[in-house]
Design a protein around this motif. Structure first.
Motif, PDB file in Angstrom:
ATOM      1  N   ALA A  49      40.188  43.102  33.352  1.00 15.50           N
ATOM      2  CA  ALA A  49      39.493  44.218  33.998  1.00 15.50           C
ATOM      3  C   ALA A  49      39.826  45.545  33.320  1.00 15.50           C
ATOM      4  O   ALA A  49      38.953  46.410  33.151  1.00 15.50           O
ATOM      5  N   SER A  56      32.266  48.346  31.346  1.00 15.23           N
ATOM      6  CA  SER A  56      31.516  47.810  32.481  1.00 15.23           C
ATOM      7  C   SER A  56      32.347  47.988  33.740  1.00 15.23           C
ATOM      8  O   SER A  56      33.117  47.080  34.127  1.00 15.23           O
ATOM      9  N   SER A  58      31.542  47.840  36.829  1.00 13.13           N
ATOM     10  CA  SER A  58      31.250  46.843  37.873  1.00 13.13           C
ATOM     11  C   SER A  58      32.054  45.569  37.656  1.00 13.13           C
ATOM     12  O   SER A  58      32.629  45.005  38.605  1.00 13.13           O
ATOM     13  N   TRP A  59      32.136  45.104  36.404  1.00 14.44           N
ATOM     14  CA  TRP A  59      32.955  43.919  36.122  1.00 14.44           C
ATOM     15  C   TRP A  59      34.439  44.221  36.296  1.00 14.44           C
ATOM     16  O   TRP A  59      35.216  43.330  36.672  1.00 14.44           O
ATOM     17  N   ILE A  62      35.122  43.795  39.941  1.00 14.64           N
ATOM     18  CA  ILE A  62      35.183  42.365  40.275  1.00 14.64           C
ATOM     19  C   ILE A  62      36.500  41.771  39.802  1.00 14.64           C
ATOM     20  O   ILE A  62      37.139  40.966  40.505  1.00 14.64           O
ATOM     21  N   GLY A  63      36.947  42.173  38.605  1.00 16.01           N
ATOM     22  CA  GLY A  63      38.232  41.674  38.099  1.00 16.01           C
ATOM     23  C   GLY A  63      39.404  42.112  38.955  1.00 16.01           C
ATOM     24  O   GLY A  63      40.361  41.345  39.159  1.00 16.01           O
ATOM     25  N   CYS A  92      36.193  53.030  38.019  1.00 19.85           N
ATOM     26  CA  CYS A  92      34.928  52.795  38.716  1.00 19.85           C
ATOM     27  C   CYS A  92      34.342  54.099  39.253  1.00 19.85           C
ATOM     28  O   CYS A  92      33.124  54.316  39.210  1.00 19.85           O
TER      29      CYS A  92
END
Length: 408
Positions: A49, A56, A58-59, A62-63, A92
């Motif tokens: 992450a 990214s 968003s990823w 999620i990570g 983010c």
């Protein structure tokens, strides 16, 4: 969604992620309790992450959730490697879209609550199964952990939002500066186009008047024809030199050009006198101290007014030019007799009167023009510029310099 970032930033982010995984991975391997599977998996997920947090967001979010879930799934206690989560929340908020940014905000609150429950889970289980006295301890542990986690994550989120706002403000300021430069360039081009109109209109009016006179006097006064042709040639050459200067300004940005001033009025009057328009001039002697912009505006207003007088006026009566210096500025008045056979008519799309008003307005002045009985009167007031006057070279000097440069 992938953001475009430079290869240098991508390399830096991957390097930080690799160092993070190696550093905390070694701590996990050499810990006293041995290798904890949940800790190793969480480190790998959080490291991945960190590698994509700016590429990214968003990823990266999620990570972060995947690493936290892996840590709790293997019942691993909070550890130092969890410091990556605030960094991911910051990324983010700073680099993510609006959706990702508010998802990170929600995740901070939800994650803080889950962390509080996770830390106080044994106290809650104990209070439910039999020892009700553990309930206050469980609630206290839940509240402390949840509040501390929420404050930490929300501070990171707020810092990221402030950085994003500052970055967006700087970008907007740069765009505003670029737009201002474009507006200034358009204004300069408009000024050059107005100068082009004044030069060409004046020169063509003189050429037309001289050529018509030469045609009528060809048989009766040959010497007058030669004089008219000489005037046509000198006027055309002067106009060509002026047009070349203006075109040079369009071709090369930042080119400094010399604009005509009140010192050039004598040459202008001579051209009109040679074209058959008698000009009576009354002017104050201290006009040379006026600012450059004021002198240019006054020159162009007088030039356009006399050009209109040559086109539509009664050439048997003189045109009157008054230049009066007042404590507050310069008063310009041009009056000519109207020829009943060719009265002035506003032409569709014409730029004469519009250009004179723009000239006056450019120096915060005022201009009024229109018929006054059997005469056409132009009155303008041009206030004194707040800056000191800049010496204005005569356009004859400019043409001579241009001619000398061309010969070289």
């Amino acid at each position: 969604m992938l953001r475009p970032i430079s290869p240098t930033r991508r390399t830096v982010d991957v390097t930080i992620a690799v160092v993070y995984v190696l550093l905390f991975g070694l701590f996990e391997v050499h810990s006293a309790a041995g290798v904890v599977p949940g800790g190793g998996l969480a480190i790998l997920l959080l490291g991945a992450a960190l590698a994509v947090r700016r590429w990214s967001p968003s990823w990266a979010l999620i990570g972060a959730w995947a690493g936290a879930v892996a840590q709790m799934a293997f019942l691993d206690s909070p550890n130092l490697y969890d410091a990556a989560i605030p960094a991911l929340v910051y990324a983010c908020s700073s680099y993510g879209t609006r959706t990702v940014r508010w998802a990170a905000f929600t995740s901070s609150l939800v994650g803080a609550g889950i962390a509080g429950v996770y830390i106080a889970r044994y106290s809650f289980i104990s209070a439910v199964t039999g020892s009700i006295g553990d309930l206050p301890h469980a609630v206290n542990a839940f509240a402390v952990v949840s509040v501390l986690t929420a404050v930490t994550l929300l501070l990171s989120w707020t810092l990221g939002l402030l950085v994003a706002t500052a970055r967006r403000s700087r970008r907007n300021r740069q765009e505003a500066d670029a737009a201002g430069e474009q507006v200034a360039a358009e204004q300069e081009r408009t000024r050059i186009a107005r100068d082009m109109h004044d030069v060409v209109a004046h020169s063509l009016a003189v050429v037309i008047a001289q050529s018509d006179g030469a045609r009528l006097l060809r048989r009766t006064d040959p010497e007058a024809v030669d004089e008219a042709l000489e005037t046509i040639g000198s006027t055309a050459r002067a106009a060509l030199a002026d047009v070349r200067v203006l075109l040079q300004q369009l071709r090369y940005e930042g080119t400094t050009s010399v604009q005509p001033g009140l010192a050039d009025l004598d040459t202008l009057f001579s051209q009109f006198q040679g074209s058959g328009l008698v000009v009576d001039v009354t002017r104050d002697p201290d006009l040379g101290t006026l600012g450059t912009a004021t002198q240019l505006a006054a020159f162009r207003i007088v030039q356009e007014s006399l050009t209109n007088a040559l086109r539509h006026g009664d050439l048997s009566r003189p045109a009157v030019v008054l230049l009066t210096r007042t404590p507050h500025g310069l008063e310009v008045e041009v009056v000519n007799a109207i020829d009943p056979a060719r009265p002035p008519r506003p032409a569709p799309g014409g730029h004469g009167l519009i250009g004179m008003r723009e000239r006056a307005g450019a120096v915060q002045g005022d201009l009024r023009a229109g018929p006054d009985g059997d005469r056409f009167r132009v009155r303008a007031f041009l206030p004194v510029s707040g800056t000191a006057a800049i010496p204005i070279l005569r356009t004859d000097d400019v043409r001579g310099a241009a001619r000398t440069g061309a010969e070289r």
